[in-house]
Design an enzyme around this catalytic site. Structure first.
Site, PDB file in Angstrom:
ATOM      1  N   CYS A  72       0.843  -1.204   0.000  1.00  0.00           N
ATOM      2  CA  CYS A  72       0.000   0.000   0.000  1.00  0.00           C
ATOM      3  C   CYS A  72       0.870   1.242   0.000  1.00  0.00           C
ATOM      4  O   CYS A  72       1.355   1.674   1.048  1.00  0.00           O
ATOM      5  CB  CYS A  72      -0.916  -0.007   1.225  1.00  0.00           C
ATOM      6  SG  CYS A  72      -1.907   1.492   1.366  1.00  0.00           S
TER       7      CYS A  72
ATOM      8  N   CYS B 132      -0.465   4.170   2.045  1.00  0.00           N
ATOM      9  CA  CYS B 132      -0.243   4.078   3.497  1.00  0.00           C
ATOM     10  C   CYS B 132       1.221   4.338   3.853  1.00  0.00           C
ATOM     11  O   CYS B 132       1.514   4.985   4.847  1.00  0.00           O
ATOM     12  CB  CYS B 132      -0.590   2.683   4.024  1.00  0.00           C
ATOM     13  SG  CYS B 132      -2.056   1.935   3.331  1.00  0.00           S
ATOM     14  N   ASP B 133       2.144   3.821   3.069  1.00  0.00           N
ATOM     15  CA  ASP B 133       3.544   3.752   3.522  1.00  0.00           C
ATOM     16  C   ASP B 133       4.524   4.664   2.785  1.00  0.00           C
ATOM     17  O   ASP B 133       5.673   4.779   3.211  1.00  0.00           O
ATOM     18  CB  ASP B 133       4.040   2.292   3.400  1.00  0.00           C
ATOM     19  CG  ASP B 133       3.247   1.368   4.312  1.00  0.00           C
ATOM     20  OD1 ASP B 133       2.775   1.842   5.351  1.00  0.00           O
ATOM     21  OD2 ASP B 133       3.094   0.179   3.985  1.00  0.00           O
TER      22      ASP B 133
END
Ligand code: NDP
Length: 325
Positions: free
Chosen positions: A151, A154-155
């Site tokens: 992801c 997200c990261d």
């Protein structure tokens, strides 16, 4: 991606009485599930949604959705998911933090086992979506969460001014590579062929981005590093050459597999576990419908998921009417 946001069996903002029987139990709160919830609750059916991760599903963790009609400038995935959720709740759908583990038919009802509670329902809409596939190479399982990610939204901020590799050549890989350029110094897209599968407009954007470098006809052999990723070992598929690419992050987007394990033995699936439906979203089992990425279909998009969800809820309503006759 699959973090449980609340205690299993609890509504995100209330409670569901386990003694109650839902008219429609929807497994999955992505675009397909939330649309099914909207249509079912507007039909005044008692509607329960089980969502094991983030409400909004994969769309919610997508930076920008540019191909969903009605948003000429695109819309943030999280924002779109929030609006879909609010709309479904407005008509009475209850959304619970839980994940279906199994389903069985008992005394004319479906009994769905969650992490702890058991839910009863007259009909089921499987809208549990799909999850990202793993590479299955050495170093991958050890370094997930420590440099390997599924992801980018997200990261990506963890990789500010660092070099990262993206594995894959589909829409996910190329879109996430573009998002990564906001943070990383260089993004290497490693693809096993010499042509991308991604939508042309996304390809053009990536090709024009100076931070993105494509490494064609190449597959990853292993991911190296101790406490974090230090390199990905690559192999040229045409000449067999092997080399290390020094990166501190590896983002894997090599396709998805349907989340349909809880329906095994109950409905007909293809060899990959995609649930087979007809145009009415009916599965092989009366009373169970499927919508969105979990079913066998040609185009997996938010736009097609919402259509599936609406159709599945309509079919569930018709099915419930037959039970009264
Ligand atoms: P796809 O299946 O579309 O693409 C997977 C990519 O990974 C392909 O390029 C494939 O190569 C490559 N691949 C597969 N297995 C391996 C492997 N073992 N090693 C190396 N490479 C591998 O998956 P996506 O996740 O990109 O997309 C899933 C669905 O979601 C699609 O329908 C897509 O259109 C949709 N989607 C749409 C978005 C949008 O904004 N429109 C955004 C994200 C997803 P090859 O090409 O050679 O098969």
């Amino acid at each position: 991606m699959t973090t449980i946001q609340g205690k299993a069996g609890t509504d995100f903002d209330g409670a569901w009485d386990p003694e109650k029987t839902a008219d429609v139990l929807i497994v999955g709160g992505g675009p397909a599930g939330l649309t099914a919830a909207l249509y079912a609750s507007r039909a005044r059916l008692s509607t329960l949604v089980l969502e094991g991760g983030v409400v909004g599903g994969q769309a919610a963790i997508t930076d920008r959705v540019d191909n969903y009609p009605g948003f000429p400038q695109g819309v943030g995935g999280a924002e779109l998911a929030r609006m879909m959720e609010e709309q479904a709740r407005r008509f009475g759908a209850v959304i619970i933090s839980d994940m279906a583990q199994s389903v069985e038919e008992k005394d004319g009802l479906f009994v769905v086992k969650g992490y702890d509670p058991v839910y009863k329902a007259r009909s089921i809409i499987a809208a549990s979506g799909a999850e990202y596939k793993r590479l299955g190479i050495p170093g991958e399982s050890e370094l997930v969460g420590r440099g390997i990610s599924f992801c980018a939204t997200c990261d990506a901020p963890f990789f500010r001014n660092q070099k990262v590799a993206v594995i894959g050549g589909g829409d996910s890989a190329v879109k996430e590579a573009l998002f990564l350029t906001k943070f990383a110094s260089e993004v290497f897209v490693v693809h096993r062929r010499d042509a991308l599968r991604a939508e042309k407009v996304i390809q053009e954007e990536a090709m024009a981005n100076p931070k993105i470098k494509f490494i064609w006809d190449t597959v990853p052999l292993s991911v190296k590093g101790d406490n974090g990723v230090s390199a990905v070992e690559l192999k040229g598929v045409k000449d067999g050459s092997v080399c290390d690419l020094d990166v501190s992050g590896v983002f894997v987007f090599i396709g998805t597999r349907p989340r349909s394990d809880y329906l095994k033995g109950l409905v007909t699936m293809d060899e990959w576990g995609n649930v087979i439906t007809n145009d009415a979203m009916e599965t092989s089992r009366r009373g169970i419908f499927a919508a969105g990425d979990v079913r066998q279909k040609t185009l997996r998009q938010v736009a097609t998921a919402v259509g599936d969800g609406a159709t599945a809820a309509f079919s569930a309503e018709k099915y419930l009417e037959t039970l009264k006759q």
